[in-house]
Scaffold this active site. Structure first.
Site, PDB file in Angstrom:
ATOM      1  CG  HIS A 109      -2.004   1.059   1.003  1.00 37.99           C
ATOM      2  ND1 HIS A 109      -1.880   2.389   1.182  1.00 37.99           N
ATOM      3  CD2 HIS A 109      -3.260   0.834   0.769  1.00 37.99           C
ATOM      4  CE1 HIS A 109      -2.890   2.958   0.963  1.00 37.99           C
ATOM      5  NE2 HIS A 109      -3.920   2.090   0.691  1.00 37.99           N
ATOM      6  CD  GLU A 160      -5.538   1.692  -3.090  1.00 35.16           C
ATOM      7  OE1 GLU A 160      -6.633   1.733  -2.769  1.00 35.16           O
ATOM      8  OE2 GLU A 160      -4.558   1.815  -2.132  1.00 35.16           O
TER       9      GLU A 160
HETATM   10  P1  13P Z   1      -9.811   6.007   0.009  1.00 37.09           P
HETATM   11  O1  13P Z   1     -11.033   5.336  -0.633  1.00 37.09           O
HETATM   12  O2  13P Z   1     -10.011   6.576   1.464  1.00 37.09           O
HETATM   13  O3  13P Z   1      -9.311   7.228  -0.850  1.00 37.09           O
HETATM   14  O4  13P Z   1      -8.535   5.051   0.141  1.00 37.09           O
HETATM   15  C1  13P Z   1      -8.355   4.211  -0.876  1.00 37.09           C
HETATM   16  C2  13P Z   1      -7.251   3.276  -0.453  1.00 37.09           C
HETATM   17  O5  13P Z   1      -6.164   3.834   0.168  1.00 37.09           O
HETATM   18  C3  13P Z   1      -7.472   1.821  -0.048  1.00 37.09           C
HETATM   19  O6  13P Z   1      -6.568   0.983  -0.053  1.00 37.09           O
END
Ligand code: 13P
Length: 230
Positions: free
Chosen positions: A85, A155
């Site tokens: 992450h 992400e």
């Molecule tokens: P948000 O949905 O709060 O933007 O976070 C995304 C995330 O980091 C999921 O791992």
């Protein structure tokens, strides 16, 4: 679709027990993976959803103070685990090499990694994002057998917790890049996905699901989100 709920470091024991009761009432055909904190993994009782962790040790069990091994996670019924992450890459300085070791630990225990990749705002603005993403994927899967089972979560860092989402074209471009390296892997989108923007996001082509942060903590809004996927 796969809907992975990343609780991050939220919800103490009592808050989690209440939360669990609320999300257990959600009725959905999607494959939901709940990723609580390590401690709340021990309190998890929902049978209809899968259980995921948010991190794992890069080594086997042993003299590694404070670490949680893949073997220990498996013994608690964990079948999925988020790795790489961006919050850990940035705050804990997790490298692509370490992520590769974590993936190997997980796969040796039959835990499916959810590998997070994505660029910063600066990397996108400088047009470096493709190299960054390629490097993140290629190093993560180095000498990993059966890497087809790894779930990839794109992400973009500039979208996490900001309320800003990329255009579907921007997401689809990155998905194509991922597919050119990993044609058989499932791909999720993550970053500010919510019940308001899902009408747009659900049109992303070749999308296998979503990784949700903030929305994972709001059962009522999460229900609306899931209903809009139907
Ligand atoms: P948000 O949905 O709060 O933007 O976070 C995304 C995330 O980091 C999921 O791992």
């Amino acid at each position: 679709m796969i809907i992975a709920l990343n609780n991050k470091s939220n919800l103490d024991k009592y808050e989690f027990l209440d939360y669990q009761e609320r999300i257990n009432r959600i009725d959905s055909k999607e494959q939901i993976i709940v990723c609580p904190t390590f401690l709340n993994i021990g309190n998890y009782t929902i049978r209809k959803f899968s259980l995921g962790a948010q991190n794992v040790s890069s080594t086997e069990e042993g003299a590694h103070t404070g670490e949680v091994s893949a073997k220990a996670l498996k013994s608690f019924g964990v079948d999925y685990c988020i790795v790489g992450h961006s919050e850990r890459r940035q705050n804990q300085k997790e490298s692509n090499n370490e992520i590769n070791k974590k993936i190997k630990q997980l796969m040796a225990q039959d835990i499916i990694p959810i590998l997070c990749i994505g660029e910063t705002k600066e990397e996108r603005d400088n047009n470096h994002y493709k190299e960054i993403i390629e490097e993140e994927i290629k190093t993560a899967i180095l000498s990993v057998p059966n890497y087809d089972t790894i779930i990839i979560a794109y992400e973009p860092i500039w979208s996490i917790g900001t309320g800003v989402i990329p255009t579907n074209e921007q997401i689809e471009e990155v998905f194509s890049l991922i597919k050119s390296i990993l044609p058989n892997n499932k791909i999720l989108y993550g970053g500010s996905a919510n019940e308001k923007n899902i009408d747009q996001l659900k049109k992303i082509k070749n999308n296998d699901g979503f990784l949700l942060g903030g929305l994972s903590l709001k059962p009522a809004e999460l229900s609306i989100f899931l209903n809009k996927l139907i």
